[in-house]
Design a protein around this motif. Structure first.
Motif, PDB file in Angstrom:
ATOM      1  N   THR A  95      11.678  42.173  65.004  1.00  0.00           N
ATOM      2  CA  THR A  95      10.331  41.954  65.532  1.00  0.00           C
ATOM      3  C   THR A  95       9.347  43.015  65.045  1.00  0.00           C
ATOM      4  O   THR A  95       8.196  42.716  64.740  1.00  0.00           O
ATOM      5  N   LEU A  96       9.813  44.273  64.962  1.00  0.00           N
ATOM      6  CA  LEU A  96       8.925  45.355  64.545  1.00  0.00           C
ATOM      7  C   LEU A  96       8.425  45.119  63.118  1.00  0.00           C
ATOM      8  O   LEU A  96       7.232  45.279  62.836  1.00  0.00           O
ATOM      9  N   ALA A  97       9.331  44.728  62.234  1.00  0.00           N
ATOM     10  CA  ALA A  97       8.940  44.457  60.847  1.00  0.00           C
ATOM     11  C   ALA A  97       7.924  43.320  60.793  1.00  0.00           C
ATOM     12  O   ALA A  97       6.932  43.392  60.048  1.00  0.00           O
ATOM     13  N   LYS A  98       8.137  42.306  61.580  1.00  0.00           N
ATOM     14  CA  LYS A  98       7.226  41.167  61.607  1.00  0.00           C
ATOM     15  C   LYS A  98       5.842  41.594  62.095  1.00  0.00           C
ATOM     16  O   LYS A  98       4.815  41.176  61.535  1.00  0.00           O
ATOM     17  N   ARG A  99       5.796  42.434  63.123  1.00  0.00           N
ATOM     18  CA  ARG A  99       4.517  42.893  63.667  1.00  0.00           C
ATOM     19  C   ARG A  99       3.774  43.786  62.670  1.00  0.00           C
ATOM     20  O   ARG A  99       2.553  43.678  62.524  1.00  0.00           O
ATOM     21  N   ILE A 100       4.512  44.674  62.006  1.00  0.00           N
ATOM     22  CA  ILE A 100       3.866  45.540  61.010  1.00  0.00           C
ATOM     23  C   ILE A 100       3.287  44.698  59.883  1.00  0.00           C
ATOM     24  O   ILE A 100       2.180  44.955  59.401  1.00  0.00           O
ATOM     25  N   GLU A 101       4.026  43.661  59.463  1.00  0.00           N
ATOM     26  CA  GLU A 101       3.540  42.780  58.403  1.00  0.00           C
ATOM     27  C   GLU A 101       2.250  42.080  58.830  1.00  0.00           C
ATOM     28  O   GLU A 101       1.300  41.965  58.046  1.00  0.00           O
ATOM     29  N   THR A 102       2.190  41.638  60.079  1.00  0.00           N
ATOM     30  CA  THR A 102       0.984  40.973  60.587  1.00  0.00           C
ATOM     31  C   THR A 102      -0.207  41.934  60.622  1.00  0.00           C
ATOM     32  O   THR A 102      -1.311  41.601  60.176  1.00  0.00           O
ATOM     33  N   ILE A 103       0.036  43.156  61.120  1.00  0.00           N
ATOM     34  CA  ILE A 103      -1.042  44.146  61.193  1.00  0.00           C
ATOM     35  C   ILE A 103      -1.527  44.513  59.795  1.00  0.00           C
ATOM     36  O   ILE A 103      -2.731  44.640  59.546  1.00  0.00           O
ATOM     37  N   SER A 104      -0.591  44.678  58.861  1.00  0.00           N
ATOM     38  CA  SER A 104      -0.983  45.048  57.496  1.00  0.00           C
ATOM     39  C   SER A 104      -1.763  43.924  56.823  1.00  0.00           C
ATOM     40  O   SER A 104      -2.668  44.170  56.019  1.00  0.00           O
ATOM     41  N   SER A 105      -1.429  42.683  57.164  1.00  0.00           N
ATOM     42  CA  SER A 105      -2.185  41.553  56.611  1.00  0.00           C
ATOM     43  C   SER A 105      -3.617  41.556  57.125  1.00  0.00           C
ATOM     44  O   SER A 105      -4.556  41.262  56.373  1.00  0.00           O
ATOM     45  N   TRP A 106      -3.796  41.876  58.407  1.00  0.00           N
ATOM     46  CA  TRP A 106      -5.153  42.006  58.939  1.00  0.00           C
ATOM     47  C   TRP A 106      -5.902  43.140  58.237  1.00  0.00           C
ATOM     48  O   TRP A 106      -7.090  43.017  57.895  1.00  0.00           O
ATOM     49  N   ALA A 107      -5.194  44.260  58.012  1.00  0.00           N
ATOM     50  CA  ALA A 107      -5.812  45.396  57.320  1.00  0.00           C
ATOM     51  C   ALA A 107      -6.241  44.992  55.912  1.00  0.00           C
ATOM     52  O   ALA A 107      -7.328  45.358  55.445  1.00  0.00           O
ATOM     53  N   LEU A 108      -5.389  44.203  55.237  1.00  0.00           N
ATOM     54  CA  LEU A 108      -5.717  43.748  53.887  1.00  0.00           C
ATOM     55  C   LEU A 108      -6.920  42.820  53.906  1.00  0.00           C
ATOM     56  O   LEU A 108      -7.788  42.895  53.022  1.00  0.00           O
ATOM     57  N   ALA A 109      -6.985  41.946  54.904  1.00  0.00           N
ATOM     58  CA  ALA A 109      -8.107  41.010  55.001  1.00  0.00           C
ATOM     59  C   ALA A 109      -9.436  41.767  55.103  1.00  0.00           C
ATOM     60  O   ALA A 109     -10.418  41.426  54.433  1.00  0.00           O
ATOM     61  N   PHE A 110      -9.465  42.819  55.932  1.00  0.00           N
ATOM     62  CA  PHE A 110     -10.699  43.597  56.071  1.00  0.00           C
ATOM     63  C   PHE A 110     -10.949  44.474  54.842  1.00  0.00           C
ATOM     64  O   PHE A 110     -12.105  44.700  54.459  1.00  0.00           O
ATOM     65  N   ALA A 111      -9.872  44.970  54.207  1.00  0.00           N
ATOM     66  CA  ALA A 111     -10.034  45.739  52.969  1.00  0.00           C
ATOM     67  C   ALA A 111     -10.653  44.863  51.882  1.00  0.00           C
ATOM     68  O   ALA A 111     -11.483  45.329  51.089  1.00  0.00           O
ATOM     69  N   TYR A 112     -10.257  43.586  51.854  1.00  0.00           N
ATOM     70  CA  TYR A 112     -10.834  42.648  50.898  1.00  0.00           C
ATOM     71  C   TYR A 112     -12.346  42.504  51.117  1.00  0.00           C
ATOM     72  O   TYR A 112     -13.120  42.412  50.159  1.00  0.00           O
ATOM     73  N   ILE A 113     -12.756  42.470  52.370  1.00  0.00           N
ATOM     74  CA  ILE A 113     -14.186  42.339  52.670  1.00  0.00           C
ATOM     75  C   ILE A 113     -14.962  43.512  52.069  1.00  0.00           C
ATOM     76  O   ILE A 113     -16.009  43.330  51.423  1.00  0.00           O
ATOM     77  N   ILE A 114     -14.437  44.720  52.254  1.00  0.00           N
ATOM     78  CA  ILE A 114     -15.116  45.901  51.720  1.00  0.00           C
ATOM     79  C   ILE A 114     -15.078  45.886  50.198  1.00  0.00           C
ATOM     80  O   ILE A 114     -16.061  46.241  49.531  1.00  0.00           O
ATOM     81  N   SER A 115     -13.943  45.456  49.626  1.00  0.00           N
ATOM     82  CA  SER A 115     -13.838  45.452  48.168  1.00  0.00           C
ATOM     83  C   SER A 115     -14.801  44.446  47.551  1.00  0.00           C
ATOM     84  O   SER A 115     -15.357  44.687  46.474  1.00  0.00           O
ATOM     85  N   VAL A 116     -15.032  43.308  48.222  1.00  0.00           N
ATOM     86  CA  VAL A 116     -16.008  42.342  47.714  1.00  0.00           C
ATOM     87  C   VAL A 116     -17.398  42.975  47.678  1.00  0.00           C
ATOM     88  O   VAL A 116     -18.156  42.799  46.724  1.00  0.00           O
ATOM     89  N   SER A 117     -17.730  43.743  48.728  1.00  0.00           N
ATOM     90  CA  SER A 117     -19.019  44.441  48.747  1.00  0.00           C
ATOM     91  C   SER A 117     -19.103  45.444  47.593  1.00  0.00           C
ATOM     92  O   SER A 117     -20.139  45.561  46.927  1.00  0.00           O
ATOM     93  N   TYR A 118     -18.012  46.119  47.337  1.00  0.00           N
ATOM     94  CA  TYR A 118     -17.931  47.071  46.225  1.00  0.00           C
ATOM     95  C   TYR A 118     -18.158  46.358  44.891  1.00  0.00           C
ATOM     96  O   TYR A 118     -18.981  46.777  44.068  1.00  0.00           O
ATOM     97  N   TYR A 119     -17.450  45.243  44.674  1.00  0.00           N
ATOM     98  CA  TYR A 119     -17.577  44.497  43.422  1.00  0.00           C
ATOM     99  C   TYR A 119     -19.010  43.987  43.215  1.00  0.00           C
ATOM    100  O   TYR A 119     -19.579  44.112  42.130  1.00  0.00           O
ATOM    101  N   LEU A 120     -19.579  43.408  44.261  1.00  0.00           N
ATOM    102  CA  LEU A 120     -20.900  42.794  44.109  1.00  0.00           C
ATOM    103  C   LEU A 120     -22.011  43.827  44.000  1.00  0.00           C
ATOM    104  O   LEU A 120     -23.030  43.583  43.343  1.00  0.00           O
ATOM    105  N   ASN A 121     -21.833  44.988  44.618  1.00  0.00           N
ATOM    106  CA  ASN A 121     -22.824  46.048  44.439  1.00  0.00           C
ATOM    107  C   ASN A 121     -22.799  46.589  43.010  1.00  0.00           C
ATOM    108  O   ASN A 121     -23.850  46.891  42.433  1.00  0.00           O
ATOM    109  N   LEU A 122     -21.603  46.674  42.435  1.00  0.00           N
ATOM    110  CA  LEU A 122     -21.512  47.063  41.024  1.00  0.00           C
ATOM    111  C   LEU A 122     -22.147  46.002  40.139  1.00  0.00           C
ATOM    112  O   LEU A 122     -22.854  46.312  39.179  1.00  0.00           O
TER     113      LEU A 122
END
Length: 401
Positions: A95-122
């Motif tokens: 269960t712990l591995a599954k939960r960490i994977e879910t949390i990291s996926s959420w972190a990646l989703a928000f990291a993608y949002i910031i990276s899109v802003s980075y790409y488009l500002n460039l």
């Protein structure tokens, strides 16, 4: 004129080779191209002037260090690919591995949002860099317009048609980078012959230098995209292609920084998002135009890829409570707010922190799986050390001043 012609012919030749059917449809190369393009895309536009100005003659060593850190985190992602994503998601590793994977996926989703802003500002900065509208206000206005356009395209399912152009945009970018490197090699050789190479002093030292380097993680990020190509490639192909992409990008980056660090004097380096254009103008008149073309091709395709990826993640993680169009709207709101509230270097730092959190969580996941599989204490300690490093980058990584 002859020098410009050599650069143009090199760019054209590499571009033609990359679009040859035998190359373009070669499975392993296709698998390498996706992470390779992500790793050397935006970073290539920023790292030259930033590292050379901040670290002087030591810039290649800092670049090498960044690539080593990225390779270590890449090893974590490769380990988790080998474990099997389905096994993690279905809870076969606990269960712990599954939960960490879910949390990291959420972190990646928000990291993608910031990276899109980075790409488009460039993209906004480079698109207007050689026009009468070269101002930060106009660049931010253009970036805002592109955000709105991307949301409209995503909501009308237009990403599918644009994704077919991805390989060609990658081929254009890699071809231009080849032309740029050839131009820099000739320029470097000329200065070496005339004994005019220089070793600039570093402008940043000590702890500030370390935290600044940590804040540049986003510029060598992108290898993790291999993990999310499971619908197209098997695990071994993704592991092998990610490793190859990181090796190739390391060679390209280090050679690139070496060719810049010992050639330009501090007053010739511009610490702006488009500073590389002014530097390349000194080398050859054709290079600024090629760089703008590369920026437009790579930043738009990268932004579309990450927008699509974040939309899919939000929908999957919310169990369809957030639709993809709603996710695109959320992305645009946050991205436009970042665009007007921060400069490009602050956004780079935020994106680095976001991906550092993701890599740290993935390292923690690898440690949990290693304990579950009884892989040995050294491996567990290694993964926990990388998780700590990810946390340190997220906490201490600083914005370029």
């Amino acid at each position: 004129m002859t020098f410009d012609l050599i650069i143009a012919l090199t760019t054209l030749a590499v571009g033609v080779v990359l679009v040859l059917p035998r190359i373009a449809h070669f499975t392993l190369w296709r698998a390498v191209v996706t992470p390779l393009a992500s790793i050397i895309g935006s970073g290539f536009l920023l790292l030259g002037p930033v590292l050379s100005h901040a670290f002087g003659g030591f810039a290649p060593w800092v670049m090498g260090g960044l690539c080593v850190v990225a390779y270590m985190f890449g090893g974590v992602i490769r380990s988790n690919i080998a474990t099997g994503e389905d096994a993690i998601i279905t809870g076969q590793h606990g269960t712990l591995a599954k939960r960490i994977e879910t949390i990291s996926s959420w972190a990646l989703a928000f990291a993608y949002i910031i990276s899109v802003s980075y790409y488009l500002n460039l993209l906004g900065a480079f698109a207007l860099s050689m026009t009468p509208f070269d101002s930060r206000f106009d660049a931010k206005l253009l970036t805002t317009g592109v955000f709105i356009l991307i949301v409209l395209i995503g909501c009308t399912n237009g990403f599918k048609s644009l994704e077919r152009m991805e390989y060609f945009s990658v081929a254009i970018k890699l071809a231009i980078i080849a032309g740029l490197v050839i131009g820099l090699i000739v320029n470097f050789g000329d200065q070496a012959i005339h004994e005019t190479l220089i070793f600039n002093p570093e402008a940043v030292t000590g702890w500030p230098a370390i935290t600044m380097a940590l804040g540049l993680l986003i510029t060598v990020q992108g290898f993790e995209t291999s993990r999310y190509l499971g619908a197209v490639y098997d695990a071994q192909t993704r592991i092998r292609s990610m490793r190859m992409a990181q090796w190739l990008s390391t060679v390209i980056y280090v050679v690139y920084i070496v060719l810049i660090a010992y050639v330009f004097r501090p007053e010739q380096m511009s610490m702006t998002e488009t500073g590389i254009i002014n530097m390349m103008q000194i080398v050859a008149p054709i290079l600024p135009f090629l760089l703008v073309a590369a920026a437009l091709a790579s930043q738009l395709s990268a932004a579309i890829a990450d927008t699509s990826g974040s939309g899919g993640l939000f929908t999957e993680l919310s169990r369809n409570r957030i639709s993809e169009p709603q996710a695109y709207f959320i992305l645009a709101i946050i991205g436009i707010a970042l665009t007007w509230a921060a400069d490009i270097f602050a956004i780079v730092n935020y994106a680095s922190r976001g991906f550092a959190i993701y890599y740290g969580l993935q390292s923690g996941l690898a440690a949990v799986i290693a304990i579950k599989q009884k892989s040995g204490l050294p491996k567990v300690i290694w993964y926990l050390a990388l998780a700590t490093l990810g946390a340190a980058i997220a906490v201490f990584g600083q914005t370029i001043e």
